[in-house]
Design a protein around this motif. Structure first.
Motif, PDB file in Angstrom:
ATOM      1  N   LEU A 118      61.574  15.392  53.198  1.00 28.93           N
ATOM      2  CA  LEU A 118      60.945  14.474  52.130  1.00 28.93           C
ATOM      3  C   LEU A 118      59.318  15.327  52.254  1.00 28.93           C
ATOM      4  O   LEU A 118      59.014  15.938  53.161  1.00 28.93           O
ATOM      5  CB  LEU A 118      60.647  13.246  52.613  1.00 28.93           C
ATOM      6  N   GLU A 119      58.533  15.116  50.909  1.00 27.23           N
ATOM      7  CA  GLU A 119      57.402  15.703  50.865  1.00 27.23           C
ATOM      8  C   GLU A 119      56.635  14.627  49.813  1.00 27.23           C
ATOM      9  O   GLU A 119      57.342  13.908  49.129  1.00 27.23           O
ATOM     10  CB  GLU A 119      57.250  16.879  50.099  1.00 27.23           C
ATOM     11  N   THR A 120      55.289  14.577  50.065  1.00 27.42           N
ATOM     12  CA  THR A 120      54.411  13.826  49.337  1.00 27.42           C
ATOM     13  C   THR A 120      53.814  14.723  48.336  1.00 27.42           C
ATOM     14  O   THR A 120      53.229  15.805  48.636  1.00 27.42           O
ATOM     15  CB  THR A 120      53.221  13.170  49.967  1.00 27.42           C
ATOM     16  N   ALA A 121      54.069  14.434  46.835  1.00 20.43           N
ATOM     17  CA  ALA A 121      53.480  15.257  45.769  1.00 20.43           C
ATOM     18  C   ALA A 121      52.590  14.324  45.003  1.00 20.43           C
ATOM     19  O   ALA A 121      52.681  13.200  44.822  1.00 20.43           O
ATOM     20  CB  ALA A 121      54.617  15.625  44.705  1.00 20.43           C
ATOM     21  N   VAL A 122      51.612  14.987  44.781  1.00 16.04           N
ATOM     22  CA  VAL A 122      50.223  14.319  44.154  1.00 16.04           C
ATOM     23  C   VAL A 122      49.857  15.066  42.782  1.00 16.04           C
ATOM     24  O   VAL A 122      49.911  16.166  42.846  1.00 16.04           O
ATOM     25  CB  VAL A 122      49.181  14.292  44.824  1.00 16.04           C
ATOM     26  N   TYR A 123      49.754  14.310  41.642  1.00 15.98           N
ATOM     27  CA  TYR A 123      49.392  14.830  40.355  1.00 15.98           C
ATOM     28  C   TYR A 123      48.283  14.305  39.649  1.00 15.98           C
ATOM     29  O   TYR A 123      47.751  13.320  39.983  1.00 15.98           O
ATOM     30  CB  TYR A 123      50.804  14.603  39.484  1.00 15.98           C
TER      31      TYR A 123
ATOM     32  N   ARG B 219      52.655  18.001  50.590  1.00 21.43           N
ATOM     33  CA  ARG B 219      52.888  18.032  51.911  1.00 21.43           C
ATOM     34  C   ARG B 219      53.994  17.516  52.484  1.00 21.43           C
ATOM     35  O   ARG B 219      54.519  16.535  51.870  1.00 21.43           O
ATOM     36  CB  ARG B 219      51.468  17.202  52.758  1.00 21.43           C
ATOM     37  N   PRO B 220      54.665  17.783  53.729  1.00 21.81           N
ATOM     38  CA  PRO B 220      55.938  17.287  54.298  1.00 21.81           C
ATOM     39  C   PRO B 220      55.489  15.608  54.623  1.00 21.81           C
ATOM     40  O   PRO B 220      54.441  15.463  54.929  1.00 21.81           O
ATOM     41  CB  PRO B 220      55.737  18.146  55.488  1.00 21.81           C
ATOM     42  N   ALA B 221      56.513  15.076  54.166  1.00 23.39           N
ATOM     43  CA  ALA B 221      56.472  13.536  54.261  1.00 23.39           C
ATOM     44  C   ALA B 221      57.604  13.128  55.401  1.00 23.39           C
ATOM     45  O   ALA B 221      58.721  13.715  55.631  1.00 23.39           O
ATOM     46  CB  ALA B 221      56.717  12.780  53.124  1.00 23.39           C
TER      47      ALA B 221
ATOM     48  N   LEU C 197      52.899   8.988  55.548  1.00 23.49           N
ATOM     49  CA  LEU C 197      53.325   9.494  56.852  1.00 23.49           C
ATOM     50  C   LEU C 197      53.738  10.780  56.707  1.00 23.49           C
ATOM     51  O   LEU C 197      54.504  11.542  55.882  1.00 23.49           O
ATOM     52  CB  LEU C 197      54.669   8.720  57.335  1.00 23.49           C
ATOM     53  N   GLU C 198      53.196  11.712  57.850  1.00 28.60           N
ATOM     54  CA  GLU C 198      53.650  13.290  57.990  1.00 28.60           C
ATOM     55  C   GLU C 198      54.536  13.436  59.266  1.00 28.60           C
ATOM     56  O   GLU C 198      54.288  12.538  60.205  1.00 28.60           O
ATOM     57  CB  GLU C 198      52.658  13.994  57.968  1.00 28.60           C
TER      58      GLU C 198
ATOM     59  N   ALA D 185      42.343  13.040  47.639  1.00 25.50           N
ATOM     60  CA  ALA D 185      43.714  12.962  46.423  1.00 25.50           C
ATOM     61  C   ALA D 185      43.645  14.308  45.675  1.00 25.50           C
ATOM     62  O   ALA D 185      44.754  14.517  45.148  1.00 25.50           O
ATOM     63  CB  ALA D 185      43.156  11.744  45.652  1.00 25.50           C
ATOM     64  N   ARG D 186      42.560  14.826  45.353  1.00 22.62           N
ATOM     65  CA  ARG D 186      42.535  16.185  44.542  1.00 22.62           C
ATOM     66  C   ARG D 186      42.777  17.339  45.190  1.00 22.62           C
ATOM     67  O   ARG D 186      43.161  18.352  44.763  1.00 22.62           O
ATOM     68  CB  ARG D 186      41.393  16.100  43.479  1.00 22.62           C
ATOM     69  N   THR D 187      42.382  17.470  46.342  1.00 22.97           N
ATOM     70  CA  THR D 187      42.272  18.866  47.190  1.00 22.97           C
ATOM     71  C   THR D 187      43.395  18.876  47.931  1.00 22.97           C
ATOM     72  O   THR D 187      43.749  19.966  48.634  1.00 22.97           O
ATOM     73  CB  THR D 187      41.062  19.131  47.768  1.00 22.97           C
ATOM     74  N   GLY D 188      43.697  17.855  48.710  1.00 23.05           N
ATOM     75  CA  GLY D 188      44.788  17.696  49.795  1.00 23.05           C
ATOM     76  C   GLY D 188      44.099  17.973  51.202  1.00 23.05           C
ATOM     77  O   GLY D 188      44.740  18.110  52.026  1.00 23.05           O
TER      78      GLY D 188
END
Length: 463
Positions: A77-82, A93-95, A123-124, A144-147
């Protein structure tokens, strides 16, 4: 038949279809909402898509960003932010999941903090450098914008973080006797207040939060966000009757000054009575009951109950009756469809984008439709209606987890033929919801789409 409520509205539709057992098989249903377009957006309407992602959670949108939990080809799983305005993927990032129940579906990230500097919490997997920390995973909060990593918190088991006003809330150690619910400051992770046991955020603004406490006698509590001070408390059995079983599911959503609640039925064994179930409305300011409608089922697919309610009656012996549409502000019946208008053969419910009609979809065969206001049959030929793309989804192949299914997408059908429409455009707003005019959704293949073709903010089927 698909008639089931889910924790926080059906995150994973396989459990919507199966979790209530044989008693609820044979009919599909839906509640409606308002808004949405049935066709493709005008050329000038901003829109974007990411067909490279396999989104499996519901997308979460706030403060100009959209975040979703996705499944990679390797089963991780991964968290993807747009960036919401452009669809640019800001970071991934891995979730991880730790203690999430399969019936709840894959947890989404949470977007919190002020609009000028939002954060994304997810969660990571526990990193090697965190090996000295207690916990199976780590709650990590990032810009939220840079990680960029802001702070983290070890987690043993949890259903996942959620936004509560600008802060973050979650239940932790959910599979242990010392489970607790914590409200965390978005900028530092400092515990603002906590409650014993498992609880869930149902509604919040900048100052207050409605929490559902999942105890032996479940209660809704309205609390100050910074201090946790209780403003009012309401035992849900007071509305629907004694004998609530949370295994059936629940949904609570707010509209204006009304909190609309639904407790779904659960049957422990064939021949046993159903647990208490039904709908009710509370005045948000003081928790006073405004209306109650017992022994009504929420039917799917559906809008948020705070937007519109389409239900089905159930008698004392468990027999199905008429369909009824309710006004969520008053609980009054504003439309009724007689049960004998439903076809004898297998069908799913389907709705046009404006929710003016109740459609009975027979896949690959001509269906039928009923005017929701008048309760009279109307022509199905040429009528475009929305329903589940499938009621037999494939289980997600998540490394280390079994029994999870993706969020349920909707497809458009020609009700006159029972076939899917090849180029339907975006699904309606009663399904997607609206945030500052934007609508974001996952399609049947897992791709993520967004369009700004609406106005304001409106909850959808999943929140």
């Amino acid at each position: 038949m698909v008639l089931h409520a889910h924790r926080r509205l059906p995150f994973a539709y396989k459990s919507v279809l199966l979790a209530t057992g044989a008693m609820l098989l044979g009919v599909t249903g839906c509640t409606g909402g308002t808004g949405g377009t049935g066709g493709p957006p005008a050329p000038s309407v901003p829109s974007w898509s990411d067909t490279t992602v396999n989104a499996v959670s519901r997308p979460v949108t706030a403060s100009g960003v959209t975040a979703v939990t996705a499944l990679r080809a390797d089963g991780r799983l991964e968290t993807a932010v747009y960036e919401l305005a452009t669809g640019e993927r800001r970071w991934a990032r891995p979730a991880a999941m730790a203690g999430r129940l399969p019936g709840m579906g894959v947890q989404p990230p949470a977007v919190a903090g002020p609009d000028r500097s939002p954060v994304v919490a997810a969660l990571e997997p526990r990193a090697a450098k965190d090996s000295g920390e207690r916990g199976k995973a780590t709650l990590v909060v990032r810009d939220a914008r840079t990680g960029e990593r802001r702070w983290s918190r070890p987690v043993d088991s949890t259903f996942g973080p959620v936004r509560c006003g600008p802060q973050l809330c979650m239940s932790e150690s959910t599979d242990r006797s010392d489970a607790r619910f914590v409200a965390l400051e978005w900028s530092s992770g400092r515990v603002l207040w906590q409650l014993p046991g498992v609880a869930e955020v149902e509604s919040s603004d900048g100052r207050r939060v409605v929490v559902f406490r999942m105890t032996g006698s479940p209660t809704l509590e309205y609390r100050e966000l910074r201090t946790g001070r209780t403003l009012w408390s309401f035992p849900v059995e007071q509305a629907v009757g004694p004998g609530v079983d949370l295994a059936g599911g629940w949904t609570f959503t707010a509209t204006e000054n009304t909190l609309v609640g639904y407790l779904a039925p659960y049957q422990k064994a064939k021949g046993r009575p159903l647990s208490a179930f039904g709908f009710f409305g509370l005045r948000m300011t003081d928790g006073k009951p405004l209306w109650t409608r017992k022994r009504l089922l929420r039917v799917y697919p559906s809008a948020s109950p705070s937007v519109a309610l389409l239900t089905r009656e159930v008698d004392a012996r468990g027999g199905y009756g008429d369909f009824a549409r309710l006004d969520p502000r008053t609980g009054r019946t504003i439309g009724r469809v007689a049960a004998d208008l439903a076809p004898k053969a297998a069908w799913w419910l389907a709705f046009p984008a404006d929710l003016s009609k109740l459609g009975f979809l027979s896949q690959g065969r001509p269906g039928s439709a009923v005017d929701l206001r008048q309760g009279t049959a109307v022509a199905a030929r040429g009528l475009r209606a929305w329903s589940f793309c499938t009621v037999n989804p494939a289980e997600l192949r998540i490394a280390g987890h079994r029994g999870f299914y993706p969020i349920a997408p909707l497809c458009a059908y020609d009700l006159g033929t029972g076939r899917k429409v090849s180029d339907p455009g975006p699904p309606p707003a009663w399904y997607t919801g609206v945030f500052d005019g934007w609508r974001v959704w996952r399609d049947e293949q897992g791709a993520l789409h967004a369009v700004r073709d609406a106005a304001g903010t409106l909850p959808g089927m999943y929140g």
